[in-house]
Scaffold this motif. Sequence first.
Motif, mmCIF file in Angstrom:
data_model
loop_
_atom_site.group_PDB
_atom_site.id
_atom_site.type_symbol
_atom_site.label_atom_id
_atom_site.label_comp_id
_atom_site.label_asym_id
_atom_site.label_seq_id
_atom_site.Cartn_x
_atom_site.Cartn_y
_atom_site.Cartn_z
ATOM 1 N N VAL A 1 36.449 26.883 42.590
ATOM 2 C CA VAL A 1 36.941 25.765 41.783
ATOM 3 C C VAL A 1 36.074 25.531 40.554
ATOM 4 O O VAL A 1 36.185 24.511 39.893
ATOM 5 N N GLY A 2 35.208 26.510 40.246
ATOM 6 C CA GLY A 2 34.347 26.367 39.078
ATOM 7 C C GLY A 2 34.946 26.908 37.802
ATOM 8 O O GLY A 2 34.277 26.943 36.771
ATOM 9 N N ASN A 3 36.208 27.348 37.837
ATOM 10 C CA ASN A 3 36.849 27.879 36.633
ATOM 11 C C ASN A 3 37.266 26.740 35.711
ATOM 12 O O ASN A 3 37.966 25.804 36.131
ATOM 13 N N PHE A 4 36.906 26.855 34.443
ATOM 14 C CA PHE A 4 37.293 25.828 33.472
ATOM 15 C C PHE A 4 38.815 25.659 33.376
ATOM 16 O O PHE A 4 39.307 24.530 33.334
ATOM 17 N N PRO A 5 39.614 26.775 33.379
ATOM 18 C CA PRO A 5 41.074 26.589 33.291
ATOM 19 C C PRO A 5 41.664 25.768 34.427
ATOM 20 O O PRO A 5 42.709 25.147 34.281
ATOM 21 N N LEU A 6 40.965 25.754 35.593
ATOM 22 C CA LEU A 6 41.489 25.014 36.743
ATOM 23 C C LEU A 6 41.501 23.512 36.490
ATOM 24 O O LEU A 6 42.226 22.764 37.148
ATOM 25 N N MET A 7 40.727 23.057 35.523
ATOM 26 C CA MET A 7 40.734 21.630 35.177
ATOM 27 C C MET A 7 42.107 21.185 34.687
ATOM 28 O O MET A 7 42.437 20.001 34.717
ATOM 29 N N ALA A 8 42.909 22.147 34.207
ATOM 30 C CA ALA A 8 44.252 21.805 33.729
ATOM 31 C C ALA A 8 45.164 21.354 34.867
ATOM 32 O O ALA A 8 46.126 20.616 34.635
ATOM 33 N N ALA B 1 45.241 17.550 35.531
ATOM 34 C CA ALA B 1 45.702 16.897 34.305
ATOM 35 C C ALA B 1 47.200 17.079 34.102
ATOM 36 O O ALA B 1 47.908 16.137 33.718
ATOM 37 N N PHE B 2 47.729 18.282 34.359
ATOM 38 C CA PHE B 2 49.172 18.505 34.211
ATOM 39 C C PHE B 2 49.961 17.751 35.275
ATOM 40 O O PHE B 2 51.056 17.243 35.010
ATOM 41 N N VAL B 3 49.416 17.694 36.496
ATOM 42 C CA VAL B 3 50.085 16.927 37.554
ATOM 43 C C VAL B 3 50.157 15.453 37.156
ATOM 44 O O VAL B 3 51.206 14.799 37.276
ATOM 45 N N LEU B 4 49.046 14.914 36.662
ATOM 46 C CA LEU B 4 49.012 13.514 36.231
ATOM 47 C C LEU B 4 49.936 13.279 35.055
ATOM 48 O O LEU B 4 50.657 12.271 35.007
ATOM 49 N N ALA B 5 49.960 14.213 34.097
ATOM 50 C CA ALA B 5 50.838 14.060 32.934
ATOM 51 C C ALA B 5 52.299 13.998 33.350
ATOM 52 O O ALA B 5 53.072 13.169 32.841
ATOM 53 N N GLY B 6 52.700 14.871 34.294
ATOM 54 C CA GLY B 6 54.090 14.854 34.759
ATOM 55 C C GLY B 6 54.449 13.545 35.433
ATOM 56 O O GLY B 6 55.524 12.981 35.196
ATOM 57 N N PRO C 1 51.680 27.176 38.939
ATOM 58 C CA PRO C 1 51.526 28.520 39.514
ATOM 59 C C PRO C 1 51.055 29.568 38.506
ATOM 60 O O PRO C 1 50.325 30.488 38.876
ATOM 61 N N LEU C 2 51.455 29.444 37.230
ATOM 62 C CA LEU C 2 50.961 30.401 36.232
ATOM 63 C C LEU C 2 49.469 30.219 35.995
ATOM 64 O O LEU C 2 48.746 31.197 35.772
ATOM 65 N N VAL C 3 49.000 28.978 36.052
ATOM 66 C CA VAL C 3 47.553 28.733 35.944
ATOM 67 C C VAL C 3 46.831 29.419 37.106
ATOM 68 O O VAL C 3 45.811 30.104 36.912
ATOM 69 N N ILE C 4 47.368 29.262 38.314
ATOM 70 C CA ILE C 4 46.741 29.861 39.501
ATOM 71 C C ILE C 4 46.804 31.385 39.426
ATOM 72 O O ILE C 4 45.833 32.071 39.770
ATOM 73 N N PHE C 5 47.922 31.953 38.967
ATOM 74 C CA PHE C 5 48.006 33.411 38.819
ATOM 75 C C PHE C 5 46.969 33.897 37.814
ATOM 76 O O PHE C 5 46.296 34.909 38.035
ATOM 77 N N GLY C 6 46.850 33.178 36.690
ATOM 78 C CA GLY C 6 45.876 33.578 35.680
ATOM 79 C C GLY C 6 44.464 33.596 36.233
ATOM 80 O O GLY C 6 43.706 34.561 36.019
ATOM 81 N N ILE C 7 44.103 32.557 36.972
ATOM 82 C CA ILE C 7 42.754 32.483 37.560
ATOM 83 C C ILE C 7 42.550 33.601 38.588
ATOM 84 O O ILE C 7 41.502 34.243 38.631
ATOM 85 N N PHE D 1 44.511 23.980 20.619
ATOM 86 C CA PHE D 1 43.740 23.635 21.797
ATOM 87 C C PHE D 1 44.135 24.506 22.978
ATOM 88 O O PHE D 1 45.184 25.159 22.967
ATOM 89 N N THR D 2 43.269 24.532 23.981
ATOM 90 C CA THR D 2 43.487 25.342 25.180
ATOM 91 C C THR D 2 44.463 24.631 26.116
ATOM 92 O O THR D 2 44.740 23.437 25.949
ATOM 93 N N PRO D 3 44.983 25.339 27.145
ATOM 94 C CA PRO D 3 45.850 24.668 28.115
ATOM 95 C C PRO D 3 45.175 23.464 28.771
ATOM 96 O O PRO D 3 45.818 22.444 29.016
ATOM 97 N N THR D 4 43.875 23.582 29.069
ATOM 98 C CA THR D 4 43.160 22.466 29.685
ATOM 99 C C THR D 4 43.124 21.266 28.742
ATOM 100 O O THR D 4 43.383 20.125 29.144
ATOM 101 N N GLU D 5 42.811 21.515 27.483
ATOM 102 C CA GLU D 5 42.775 20.436 26.499
ATOM 103 C C GLU D 5 44.162 19.836 26.286
ATOM 104 O O GLU D 5 44.307 18.619 26.133
ATOM 105 N N SER D 6 45.191 20.703 26.288
ATOM 106 C CA SER D 6 46.558 20.202 26.081
ATOM 107 C C SER D 6 46.979 19.283 27.216
ATOM 108 O O SER D 6 47.718 18.314 27.013
ATOM 109 N N ALA D 7 46.510 19.587 28.440
ATOM 110 C CA ALA D 7 46.854 18.742 29.585
ATOM 111 C C ALA D 7 46.258 17.344 29.425
ATOM 112 O O ALA D 7 46.914 16.338 29.726
ATOM 113 N N ILE D 8 45.018 17.271 28.943
ATOM 114 C CA ILE D 8 44.381 15.977 28.723
ATOM 115 C C ILE D 8 45.118 15.206 27.631
ATOM 116 O O ILE D 8 45.361 13.992 27.745
ATOM 117 N N ILE D 9 45.504 15.899 26.567
ATOM 118 C CA ILE D 9 46.252 15.263 25.479
ATOM 119 C C ILE D 9 47.587 14.734 25.997
ATOM 120 O O ILE D 9 48.037 13.645 25.624
#
Length: 446
Positions: A53-60, A63-68, A157-163, A255-263
């Motif tokens: 769980v130390g991957n930076f992209p996983l922070m998205a 954030a995406f769940v909360l945004a939805g 799932p695409l985030v998880i596949f990428g990681i 911005f990155t996917p992680t940053e976009s999720a926060i936005i």
Amino acid sequence: MEAYLTLILFGGFILMLILGAPITVSLAGAAMVSYLVLDKNPIALVQIAFTSVGNFPLMALPAFVLAGALMEAAGISKRLVDIAEHLAGPITGGLGAATIIACVFFGSISGSGPATTAAVGMLMIPAMVKRQYDRNYASAVTAASGGLGILIPPSIPLVIFGISSMGLKPPAEAIALHGQFASVSIPKLFVASVVPGLIIAGSLITMNYFISKKNGYKGLTDTWSFSDIGTVMKKGVWSLLAPILILGGIYSGIFTPTESAIIAVFYSLVVGFFIHKEMNIKQLFKSLSTTTWITGRVLLILFAATVFGRLLVEQRIPAMITENLLSITDSMHLIWLLMIGFLIFVGMFMETLAAIMIIVPVLLPIMYMLGADPTHVGIVVVAVLSIGFATPPLGENIFVASGIGGSSVEQITSRIHPFVIASVIGVIIIAFFPQLTLWLPSLVGY
């Protein structure tokens, strides 16, 4: 030892599932027994799980769940459904088509199949029943379309596949045969999923048209009313800006996917509290609670599946499977058909994120040996697993649609198989023609 360990890993995993253990416990339990058999220090299992769980992209993910969740509370999803209804207009089976279009819209801000089914279904199933659609059919088309939520970007799932795939380098033999492979990144996966997502949506709309024509389900209006379309567009302009903001920022590299999720989270709060004025503190805390529950569940699966996958790779189990499969055939089309059939079966019984984390270490080396692009592989894997949301016995979308629409799971299942077939045809087209997936990423510089 390799064959023995394979039996322990997969046999133990399946046995615990049959006994009713949660998937996280099944994965972690099988991995722990394997560690003890290999005489490894069990502390390493915990260390690998923690590192996962130390991957930076996983922070998205949270954030995406909360945004939805926030966008639904802010009234954004309701306005997207209104727009979809007016765009469907006089099309035969217009409300069914509007449901599919609405799932595309909501999928672009949700990233979740069940969340998309719930948000769209609460509005569209009662609307279809009111216009004389069969209730079971209305629930079926909603459940089938909800799977678009994990294919249209941003997608969890695409985030998880990428990681999962970033740590798997192409085998030296594959590089010797096919040269260097393109890299995998989450922004590239998001861009690549747009056209395949629209292909699956188009196959569902086509199937809905023929079924609606047979059953006499008419369009909403006799002709398109451009003034009405303009009105709902004006009312829903802030809803339409949400996916444009999220995806446009990622695709343009701002911005990155992680940053976009926060936005996206901050955008939802501003729209909900100050523009639509439909959000309150109670809804905000409910959204936070939902996010915490979903994220915690996903991370627990990620812990266990990462250890399970690491054991597979260390014991060369994917390499053995690759060698055996390639000894049977080296036809890319035949192997894709075998993989699609296998993934459909897996999707019927296993939660999507766990399936991705278990399958990627096995599948990706095989596809590397055949020269497949890893981004294309990821899109096909997620597209096939999205069908699992609409296939029993797991079929999460079916249960969600049943709870919303009032039809039994059996009644929905009896009406959903044409949409499953349409989705499978769409996936086969995506698998057999890689450029449908890779064209857009190459256009924007990936």
